[in-house]
Design a protein around this motif. Structure first.
Motif, PDB file in Angstrom:
ATOM      1  N   ASN A  69       0.834  -1.217   0.000  1.00 30.17           N
ATOM      2  CA  ASN A  69       0.000   0.000   0.000  1.00 30.17           C
ATOM      3  C   ASN A  69       0.858   1.252   0.000  1.00 30.17           C
ATOM      4  N   ALA A  70       1.998   1.192   0.709  1.00 30.92           N
ATOM      5  CA  ALA A  70       2.880   2.380   0.724  1.00 30.92           C
ATOM      6  C   ALA A  70       3.327   2.665  -0.705  1.00 30.92           C
ATOM      7  N   ALA A  71       3.683   1.580  -1.414  1.00 26.14           N
ATOM      8  CA  ALA A  71       4.132   1.787  -2.805  1.00 26.14           C
ATOM      9  C   ALA A  71       2.978   2.376  -3.619  1.00 26.14           C
ATOM     10  N   GLY A  72       1.776   1.849  -3.374  1.00 25.05           N
ATOM     11  CA  GLY A  72       0.634   2.362  -4.124  1.00 25.05           C
ATOM     12  C   GLY A  72       0.433   3.854  -3.845  1.00 25.05           C
ATOM     13  N   LEU A  73       0.541   4.212  -2.551  1.00 27.49           N
ATOM     14  CA  LEU A  73       0.386   5.633  -2.178  1.00 27.49           C
ATOM     15  C   LEU A  73       1.397   6.479  -2.949  1.00 27.49           C
ATOM     16  N   ALA A  74       2.644   5.986  -2.988  1.00 31.74           N
ATOM     17  CA  ALA A  74       3.688   6.770  -3.679  1.00 31.74           C
ATOM     18  C   ALA A  74       3.281   6.970  -5.137  1.00 31.74           C
TER      19      ALA A  74
ATOM     20  N   VAL B  59       0.267   7.028  -6.378  1.00 32.50           N
ATOM     21  CA  VAL B  59      -0.849   7.987  -6.520  1.00 32.50           C
ATOM     22  C   VAL B  59      -0.305   9.410  -6.425  1.00 32.50           C
ATOM     23  N   ILE B  60       0.619   9.599  -5.432  1.00 32.74           N
ATOM     24  CA  ILE B  60       1.186  10.956  -5.264  1.00 32.74           C
ATOM     25  C   ILE B  60       1.913  11.361  -6.550  1.00 32.74           C
ATOM     26  N   ALA B  61       2.715  10.411  -7.083  1.00 32.69           N
ATOM     27  CA  ALA B  61       3.467  10.756  -8.312  1.00 32.69           C
ATOM     28  C   ALA B  61       2.481  11.137  -9.417  1.00 32.69           C
ATOM     29  N   GLY B  62       1.379  10.363  -9.497  1.00 35.74           N
ATOM     30  CA  GLY B  62       0.397  10.631 -10.550  1.00 35.74           C
ATOM     31  C   GLY B  62      -0.170  12.040 -10.400  1.00 35.74           C
ATOM     32  N   THR B  63      -0.518  12.409  -9.163  1.00 32.38           N
ATOM     33  CA  THR B  63      -1.122  13.758  -8.993  1.00 32.38           C
ATOM     34  C   THR B  63      -0.123  14.824  -9.424  1.00 32.38           C
ATOM     35  N   ARG B  64       1.179  14.581  -9.101  1.00 32.53           N
ATOM     36  CA  ARG B  64       2.161  15.644  -9.443  1.00 32.53           C
ATOM     37  C   ARG B  64       2.098  15.929 -10.929  1.00 32.53           C
ATOM     38  N   TRP B  65       2.004  14.886 -11.772  1.00 31.93           N
ATOM     39  CA  TRP B  65       2.024  15.122 -13.232  1.00 31.93           C
ATOM     40  C   TRP B  65       0.602  15.202 -13.794  1.00 31.93           C
ATOM     41  N   GLY B  66      -0.407  15.094 -12.892  1.00 33.02           N
ATOM     42  CA  GLY B  66      -1.784  15.221 -13.373  1.00 33.02           C
ATOM     43  C   GLY B  66      -2.168  14.125 -14.331  1.00 33.02           C
ATOM     44  N   GLN B  67      -1.591  12.930 -14.140  1.00 36.02           N
ATOM     45  CA  GLN B  67      -1.942  11.823 -15.073  1.00 36.02           C
ATOM     46  C   GLN B  67      -2.639  10.735 -14.264  1.00 36.02           C
ATOM     47  N   PRO B  68      -3.559  10.022 -14.881  1.00 34.61           N
ATOM     48  CA  PRO B  68      -4.269   8.948 -14.133  1.00 34.61           C
ATOM     49  C   PRO B  68      -3.370   7.717 -13.950  1.00 34.61           C
TER      50      PRO B  68
ATOM     51  N   GLY C 156      -0.793   6.909 -12.291  1.00 31.80           N
ATOM     52  CA  GLY C 156      -0.477   6.504 -10.908  1.00 31.80           C
ATOM     53  C   GLY C 156      -1.604   5.657 -10.329  1.00 31.80           C
ATOM     54  N   GLN C 157      -2.828   6.168 -10.494  1.00 25.51           N
ATOM     55  CA  GLN C 157      -3.935   5.411  -9.868  1.00 25.51           C
ATOM     56  C   GLN C 157      -4.169   4.086 -10.574  1.00 25.51           C
ATOM     57  N   VAL C 158      -3.972   4.077 -11.896  1.00 28.03           N
ATOM     58  CA  VAL C 158      -4.179   2.796 -12.603  1.00 28.03           C
ATOM     59  C   VAL C 158      -3.175   1.784 -12.039  1.00 28.03           C
ATOM     60  N   MET C 159      -1.962   2.298 -11.838  1.00 26.57           N
ATOM     61  CA  MET C 159      -0.912   1.409 -11.291  1.00 26.57           C
ATOM     62  C   MET C 159      -1.360   0.880  -9.926  1.00 26.57           C
ATOM     63  N   PHE C 160      -1.961   1.790  -9.120  1.00 22.48           N
ATOM     64  CA  PHE C 160      -2.381   1.358  -7.777  1.00 22.48           C
ATOM     65  C   PHE C 160      -3.406   0.233  -7.895  1.00 22.48           C
ATOM     66  N   LEU C 161      -4.292   0.338  -8.908  1.00 21.47           N
ATOM     67  CA  LEU C 161      -5.301  -0.738  -9.073  1.00 21.47           C
ATOM     68  C   LEU C 161      -4.604  -2.071  -9.323  1.00 21.47           C
TER      69      LEU C 161
END
Lengths: 621, 490, 100, 475
Positions: C40-45, C47-56, C58-63
């Protein structure tokens, strides 16, 4: 006729080969015929060649016969080639003739010995090598003969191999002579490197042209060749092997360690006389070696109790005379003394062989006695030889040759009064120990009964040699003229002692020795023991008996440490380096295998730890 | 084409021998003997027909593309040096097959397979002129020798076999690095990827790099030609190997080291080798003295003979790096004669061990009366190994010493003293083993006819080389001329 | 905008907590749980990276990470059951028979 | 996703289809031979289809995958290796009781995962392929669950693989955070721009290296290797040693070439340290080992160390060296573990050295194959290993990495020692027990025959393979 020169070494070599391969299967008679026959053939050929050489000598006074080039590398082209001139002719004739007599003698002496064919094979091989040495045209072939005779002396000294003492004596002889040969080999390299060739005649010519008198290179070459000669001729400091060499059969001692091999050194120095003329320092060294060995061996001979060891020391001393003659430039005199010495010393050894054979292999002269009547042949021939050795004036050959040497020493620019006096003292010692030997062995009462009378084949050669020992001296004049064709004549200078004066003084020394010997060993036998009683005497006696302690010195100084160090290093100290490396790797393994605990958390710890380390590397670098 | 035939005959012969062994052991032996004899006669005919001819550097060549991508060619070639050593290889090969006629009884087929494949590997090393192929044959040579020692060896054969393998393999890898470094330096200079010997010959390179590369090659060959500090594998390997193994090891494997130096170290890096020469010569002399010194201390017969090889090969090293025609010719003659004389001594040691089941000289003594012909032969070869004039070894050693004298008087004198040391161990060998009392009253049969034949052939060979070495010298003449022309050569 | 630096620090802390959990805990179940935390920590990272570049992305990766975690845990629990059946214990140190 | 993409994806599709077919077959009628045969056919078809998709390459299928000659080559290598493992495992499991059909499903999925890994061009496909490979491996390693050791190995591999996967994920996140893209090819352009902050990328890359390090069993992360190789059944150990490592290394090579990692000095020093430590650890740890499987495990660590040495040399020669060495390593490892599998009876794996004592006198052919494999590991001529090692040293020498080459040489000499220990055992005179043991199943001997032929052919005439590898421009 000269074309047959190559047969002289070839026939004995073929004989040796035949006896070595087929010998063991042949009967004793066949072996004797082959063995002695081949030497007889060689002697006949050499006599024929000698006759033709003397009757119609070739133009340049020498004849060269090349069979094939032995080693051909660039400028180094030594061949298997023979060179015959007056010097080598005399040596070859004497060697082959004396060898023939000794072979005849040993057919009966070695009768019944289980190594009969092996003995004759070695003796034939020896004669072949000696003749190759004498006839060698270049120093490399000479070196081949040189080592060949060394090998045969090793094989024959250790002939009765069952007794380890003989084997060790043979080893000692071979090693000490090869020590000398090492010096000679370096001499060969020096000569080739500086003069470009090893062919003796060209070498001498080149030396004469390129080297000034007294040039350091000439001195070095002279000393190195002297080293080789000293080793082979058992002179100071490498003489310790000859007395032990008496462990061999008596014919061997007669042939190798008296007549022929030990004089190879004299031949070498005579052959390379130009080098010594160019290096007076080296020549003087030869004289010094001669005089010192002469005196030391004389003293040691006085104290020996074994009949053959007395003769061995006397041989060393007589060769000392030859070296003295070479040292003072009397080249002809040295060769003349070689010839006479070959006859009477071989005679003495063969006669002592008869005595030993007759007394069940008894060697101790104090246990012999009164053989005058029992062995008349041995006695009269031994007496003739003894007188020749001691130098009975006017009659024996020994007198003429030794007197010639003494006279030359006195009158040579290099020699001088001191060397002459030394020589005279030597004559005194020689007659002293010779007559001590004769009186102890043949006079006084019989201590051990005689069991075996020598047959004709043993008596014959001894009588022929006795005759030669007597008349050998009368050829002095013609012998000298013959020698001048090959060797430079003797230049008279210095004291100007006349012929007559030196011979009379030598005669007086001979007589004095005879009388003193008669006085001590016949009239008052106890006197000799009393002389040894007081402390100084016993020490001196032991010192002289052990060849002035040199044997003991070499043993302590060289032999023991080397053997000790070799046994210590048996399993190779360098190997421990690699055992060390193996041990270190194993300890690494032990340490590394501790990391494999098998615990899950330990594995995870390593992964986390690994990551931390790599992060650190990345961050810090 | 004949060159490839030489190797193929041996490889196929080995496999046939292994197959034939199922039916009868002697069939395997005969096949092996015939294969090696065939090779011997082919080489002999090659030698007699055109001993020193050949326009360029090589007498004959055989050349195919193998891995063109990195310029590797299957290039076999023969010149004076490799022809002589090939002759020695097949000569000793025949004798080693004969020598192990009775000694090897278990797994005879596999034994002959290994023996023939070693000979094929060694022939490959002498023939290969492409550096990759040379390294290929160099490594290949080890495996069958390892098996020979490990399976048919004596007491602690495993230790000896593994030690031998690691020593040679590690040094081989160092040589691989040197080969590759040279390969890339050559590519850097000429832009061509090739392992061809003739093209790599005069590649321009920095002196520092040249020295390192030369050392890479030198160490690999120094382990094989046992230079003093790297020699400790030799006594173990020789003592534990079966007779045929010891003969091939002493007679041939050591020569591949010397051959390597003559073929690769000197020509490829002349200046570096020239600068390194004094060190190598000193190592050679140290090897002579130390080898003789160790041999003198041994009580095991085979170990003594093994150490003599260290001493004799010291002469070869001295000869090679003295770099004048006398010393080089001397080195080659020493190589050949050492191969014969030490091979013979190992056959004798093997024969004695086969009869007495011991190699300890302490338990021998008085053998002369028991086995006169064997003892006679042993005496002859002991004399050959101490450098008696009239036999081959003397000619070689004398030439080396004569040549070395030009370079440095001290080293030459020390080496001559080494010859004196040789007398100590040779006489000790004869005295301790054959003379003296038969204290253990051995009664064993003398030489069998085929062993007698082996001995006779070797005696004749040594006498011939001792008295008439000219054919060998003339064959090696052109190679010496090439070596002398190298810029560093005087 | 979510501050990147602080986000990664939080993820980092969470990650190290998970790693320490794996190292310290002896019971296999808790080890599996700590692995979940790390995932989950990796997933959080991400998501954060995704928000920085405004790309989805990160979240797809978390899924994807969630899906993988589920698969892994199911196999893990299967093995845990079998382990307990054979070794009668879940202590990771006790079940290590192979070493050296 | 046009028709062209589907053709390019054919090998992967066939593998997926094969998995489903095998599952259905097991559901209908559980028969070991049938499922093995079906798997064999599936893998064979996928290998065949490579040629079909080869004429359509290079082709970017969705941003995730990049099918080009490089990935097709490694896919081919992986499918062939799986074919061999199928043959070996059929022979191996035939001797064990119980039903073994499910193993083939796991194997097919794992092979599919490695195929995806090899052709991935994106973090997501990278992660997906990795997990597709790892999760079935947990099941395969712990397959014979009746015995304690495989179970223990399975659990250990599960936990550690998960941990290292998370490390890698975290690293990916950091890299993504810094560069803003997950596609390998776009990353290169980002890296060149001065804008990115190194404080994120370099640690990210290092964490990814940890993930690689674990999977490739490189030095600091290698502690698990001997336990898993000893615990897992022999064919599965072969699978782990070859296919999982091969696929990961292919990806490592492609990934680090695309982002020109050579430029990043710190990353390269990490690789240098890893290479040296794993060469030393691998060889030293195996020195006096008595368990053959553990020796093979340690030697595979060392060999991966050699591979990393070649990896660091940039340029054409490195690609060839790694490519050829991987093929040689595959053949040798499959062969070695194949021998262990073939000799293992129903009681347990033949992994202690005493099982191999005097093997040559009992079964000469098997023993000679094993000796040949060991010599290939040691790098002795006539084997592909020799040419492989030659190329590694060549690659190293081309960029003058002398220190690492010296370590390589010295450690491989140490390596010689323990290979020879096994050979010594094989050739030592057998103490009695002359029985030949269980006869070798046909598939096993076919596999070993193929491997030996390939080994010797590549060892003697490597030119065709080298030509093929030379034409694989990465990316």
């Amino acid at each position: 006729m000269l074309g047959l020169l190559w047969l002289v070494p070839a026939i004995p070599f073929a004989g040796a080969l035949w006896l070595a391969v087929v010998g063991p299967r042949l009967r004793e008679r066949a072996v004797a015929v082959i063995g002695t026959g081949s030497i007889a053939a060689a002697t006949i050929v050499s006599l024929l060649i000698g006759a033709q050489f003397l009757s119609s000598p070739p133009a340049s006074g020498a004849y060269t016969q090349t069979l094939w080039t032995w080693v051909g590398v660039g400028t180094f082209q030594p061949g298997i080639a023979f060179y015959l001139d007056a010097l080598s002719l005399v040596m070859v004739v004497v060697v082959t003739f004396v060898s023939f007599l000794i072979h005849l003698y040993s057919t009966e002496f070695m009768h019944g010995d289980e190594g009969y064919s092996r003995f004759f094979a070695y003796m034939n091989l020896f004669v072949a090598s000696m003749v190759t040495l004498l006839l060698a045209d270049n120093l490399l072939l000479l070196y081949l003969g040189w080592e060949g005779v060394g090998l045969c002396s090793y094989l024959l000294i250790g002939f009765w191999y069952k007794d380890t003492v003989n084997g060790i004596a043979g080893q000692k002889a071979f090693i000490v002579t090869r020590a000398g040969d090492t010096a000679m080999a370096v001499g060969l390299y020096l000569l080739f490197h500086n003069l470009g060739t090893l062919r003796i005649q060209d070498l001498m010519q080149a030396a004469h042209d390129h080297w000034a008198v007294g040039s350091p290179l000439a001195v070095a070459a002279g000393l190195l060749l002297l080293g080789g000669a000293v080793g082979k001729s058992a002179q100071l400091p490498l003489q310790t092997w000859l007395p032990d060499a008496m462990a061999g059969p008596t014919p061997t001692s007669a042939l190798i360690h008296a007549a022929t091999m030990v004089t190879a050194g004299v031949y070498l120095i005579a052959r390379t006389h130009v080098v010594y003329e160019l290096a007076p320092a080296a020549q003087f060294a030869v004289a010094m070696v001669g005089i010192l060995t002469l005196l030391m061996a004389g003293c040691s001979a006085l104290t020996q109790w074994d009949i053959k060891r007395v003769l061995a020391y006397s041989t060393i001393s007589q060769i000392g005379y030859m070296f003295l003659a070479l040292g003072v430039g009397a080249w002809g005199a040295a060769i003349f003394h070689f010839m006479t010495h070959a006859f009477f010393k071989a005679l003495l050894f063969l006669a002592s062989g008869i005595v030993i054979e007759a007394l069940h292999h008894e060697h101790n002269i104090f246990r012999m006695g009164g053989l005058r009547k029992e062995l008349p042949v041995a006695f009269w021939t031994f007496l003739a030889g003894g007188c020749a050795l001691a130098g009975l004036p006017l009659i024996t050959a020994g007198f003429y040759s030794k007197d010639l040497i003494l006279w030359s020493t006195a009158n040579s620019p290099i020699g001088g009064a001191l060397l002459w006096v030394g020589g005279l003292i030597g004559v005194l010692f020689t007659s002293l120990y010779t007559f001590r030997l004769i009186f102890l062995v043949f006079f006084g009462d019989v201590k051990t009964p005689v069991s075996h009378r020598p047959g004709m084949t043993m008596g014959g050669p001894v009588m022929v040699l006795a005759a030669l020992a007597i008349i050998g001296g009368f050829v002095k004049g013609s012998f000298e003229t013959l020698m001048t064709t090959a060797l430079p004549p003797f230049h008279e200078a210095g004291l100007g002692v006349s012929e007559l004066v030196s011979s009379t003084v030598a005669g007086v020394a001979f007589a004095l020795g005879l009388v003193v010997a008669w006085y001590i060993w016949v009239l008052h036998p106890a006197l000799a023991d009393q002389a040894v009683e007081f402390s100084g005497g016993r020490l001196l006696h032991r010192f002289w008996f052990s060849d002035w302690g040199m044997d003991w010195l070499y043993d302590r100084l060289l032999v023991r440490p080397l053997v000790w160090a070799a046994t210590i290093n048996k399993n190779d100290v360098i190997d421990s380096i690699y055992d060390g490396i193996a041990a270190v790797t194993t300890t690494f393994y032990r340490a590394a295998s501790l990391t494999e605990t098998g615990k899950l958390r330990w594995h995870a710890a390593w992964i986390a730890g690994g990551t931390v380390v790599t992060l650190a590397i990345v961050m810090l670098l | 084409m004949t060159l490839l035939l030489l190797i193929l005959i041996l490889l196929i012969g080995g496999v046939l021998a292994w197959a034939a062994a199922r039916r009868s052991a002697s069939a395997a032996r005969w096949i092996a003997l015939i294969a090696v004899l065939a090779d011997f006669f082919i080489t002999l005919n090659l030698w007699i027909s055109k001993p020193a001819a050949g326009a360029g550097r090589w007498i004959t060549e055989a050349d195919w593309a193998w891995i063109p991508q990195i310029g590797v060619r299957f290039h076999l070639a023969v010149d004076g040096l490799s022809l002589l050593l090939l002759l020695l290889t097949f000569f000793l090969g025949v004798l080693s097959v004969l020598a192990s006629w009775r000694e090897i009884t278990d797994a005879v087929g596999f034994f002959h397979l290994n023996l023939l494949w070693i000979l094929a590997g060694i022939a490959g090393v002498f023939l290969a002129v492409d550096l990759f192929l040379f390294y290929f044959a160099w490594e290949l040579m080890l495996v069958p020798m390892y098996f020979l020692i490990a399976i048919w060896g004596h007491e602690d054969r495993i230790y000896a076999a593994v030690k031998f393998f690691i020593f040679t393999q590690l040094s081989g890898l160092l040589m691989l690095i040197a080969i590759l470094a040279l390969f890339f330096v050559h590519h850097g200079a000429t832009g061509v990827y090739t392992f061809e010997y003739e093209e790599l010959l005069n590649t321009p390179m920095a002196p520092g790099a040249a020295m390192w590369m030369m050392l890479g090659f030198f160490i690999a060959f120094a382990v094989k030609l046992p230079v003093i500090v790297l020699h400790t594998w030799l006594p173990d390997a020789h003592t534990e190997a079966p007779t045929a193994g010891s003969v091939v090891l002493a007679g041939l494997l050591l020569k591949t080291g010397a051959y390597g130096m003559l073929r690769f170290v000197l020509p490829l890096f002349p200046d570096a080798a020239h600068a390194f020469a004094p060190v190598a010569m000193a190592l050679g002399v140290a090897g002579i003295l130390y080898g003789a010194f160790c041999a003198f201390g041994q009580t095991d017969l085979k170990r003594l003979v093994a150490y003599t090889s260290v001493s004799h090969l010291g002469f070869v090293l001295l000869g090679i790096f003295t770099w004048n025609s006398l010393a080089l010719q001397g080195a080659v003659v020493t190589m050949i004669c050492h191969g014969i004389s030490t091979g013979a001594l190992f056959i004798i040691a093997g024969a004695i061990q086969h009869r007495l089941h011991t190699r300890e000289m302490g338990q021998m003594g008085g053998l002369w009366a028991v086995v006169p012909r064997l003892s006679g032969a042993a005496l002859f070869f002991a004399l050959a190994s101490l450098g008696l004039p009239g036999l081959g070894d003397f000619v070689g050693e004398f030439l080396v010493l004569l040549g070395a004298y030009k370079q440095s008087i001290l080293l030459s004198v020390l080496a001559t003293v080494g010859v004196l040391f040789a007398t100590f161990y040779a006489l000790k060998l004869v005295q301790r083993a054959f003379q003296g009392q038969n204290t253990f009253n051995w009664s064993v049969p003398d030489l069998a006819p085929h062993e007698g034949l082996v001995m006779a052939v070797m005696i004749v060979a040594l006498l011939w080389l001792g008295l008439y070495p000219r054919p060998v010298l003339t064959t090696f003449e052109p190679v010496v001329a090439q070596l002398e022309q190298l810029p560093a050569g005087r | 905008m979510l501050p990147i630096r602080e986000g990664f620090i939080v993820a980092g802390i969470l990650f190290t907590l998970g790693v320490v959990g794996v190292l310290v805990r002896r019971n296999l179940l808790f080890v599996l749980m700590s692995i979940e935390i790390m995932l989950n920590a990796a997933g959080l990272a991400f998501v954060i990276a995704g928000t920085r570049w405004g790309q989805p992305d990160g979240q797809v990766m978390f899924l994807f990470i969630l899906a993988m975690a589920a698969a892994e845990v199911s196999v893990g629990l299967g093995l845990v059951l079998e382990l307990y059946h054979q070794f009668k214990t879940l202590d990771t140190d006790a079940i290590s028979r192979m070493k050296g | 996703m046009t028709g062209l993409d589907f053709i390019a994806l054919l090998p992967l599709l066939i593998l997926a289809a094969a998995t489903v077919i095998v599952m259905l077959a097991i559901a209908i009628h559980r028969c070991h031979a049938l499922s093995a045969a079906l798997t064999f056919v599936g893998l064979g078809a996928s290998f065949g289809s490579l040629w079909i998709s080869a004429c359509r390459v290079p082709c970017k299928v969705t941003p995730l995958l990049l099918i080009d000659r490089y990935s097709l080559f490694y896919m081919g290598l992986i499918t062939v290796a799986s074919l061999v493992v199928v043959l070996l495992s059929y022979g191996y499991f035939e001797k064990l009781d119980g039903d073994h059909d499910e193993l083939y499903i796991l194997m097919l999925v794992a092979t599919l995962g490695s195929a995806v890994l090899v052709s991935s061009n994106h973090f997501i496909s990278f992660f997906l392929g990795l997990e597709l490979l790892s999760v079935p491996l947990y099941g395969m390693i712990a397959y014979t669950r009746r015995r304690p050791l495989p179970l223990e190995a399975g659990v250990k591999y599960l936990v550690l693989a998960a941990v290292s996967a998370t490390f890698m994920l975290f690293g990916m996140a950091l890299v993504y955070g810094a560069l803003g893209t997950m596609r390998f090819d776009q990353m290169a352009t980002q890296l060149v721009l001065p804008g990115f902050d190194p404080w994120l990328v370099i640690p990210g890359l290092t964490l990814i290296i940890t993930g690689f390090g674990f999977k490739l069993a490189l030095a600091p992360f290698h502690i698990w290797t001997p336990d898993i190789y000893q615990g897992a059944p022999a064919p599965v150990a072969a699978y782990v040693a070859t296919i999982s490592k091969g696929a990961m290394f292919a990806l490592l090579l492609r990934y680090f070439y695309q982002i020109e990692a050579q430029g990043q000095a710190p990353v390269m020093t990490v690789f240098a340290v890893i290479a040296i430590v794993s060469m030393c650890a691998g060889n030293i740890l195996a020195l006096l080992q008595d368990n053959v499987k553990r020796i093979l495990a340690y030697s595979s660590i060392a060999h991966l160390g050699y591979l990393v040495v070649a990896f660091q040399a940039s340029g054409q020669l490195a690609i060839i060296a790694v490519g050829f060495y991987l093929v040689a390593y595959f053949i040798t490892m499959l062969g070695a573990f194949g021998i262990v599998a073939v000799l293992s009876g129903s009681a347990g794996d033949a992994d202690s050295l005493s099982d191999y004592r005097g093997l040559f006198w009992r079964r000469p052919v098997v023993a000679s194959v094993f000796t040949l494999m060991l010599f290939s590991l040691a790098g002795i001529p006539v084997t592909a290993g020799f040419i492989g090692k030659f190329y590694i040293v060549a690659a190293g020498a081309s960029v003058a990495m002398w220190s690492q080459i010296i370590v390589l040489v010295v450690t491989s000499a140490i390596g010689l020692f323990y290979y020879l220990r096994i050979v010594v055992a094989i050739f030592s005179d057998s103490a009695g027990s002359a029985d030949a043991g269980p006869a070798i199943a046909l598939p096993g001997s076919v596999a070993l025959g193929f491997l030996t032929a390939a080994l010797v052919f590549l060892g003697v005439y490597p030119q065709p393979l080298l030509g093929l590898i030379r034409s694989l421009p990465p990316g």
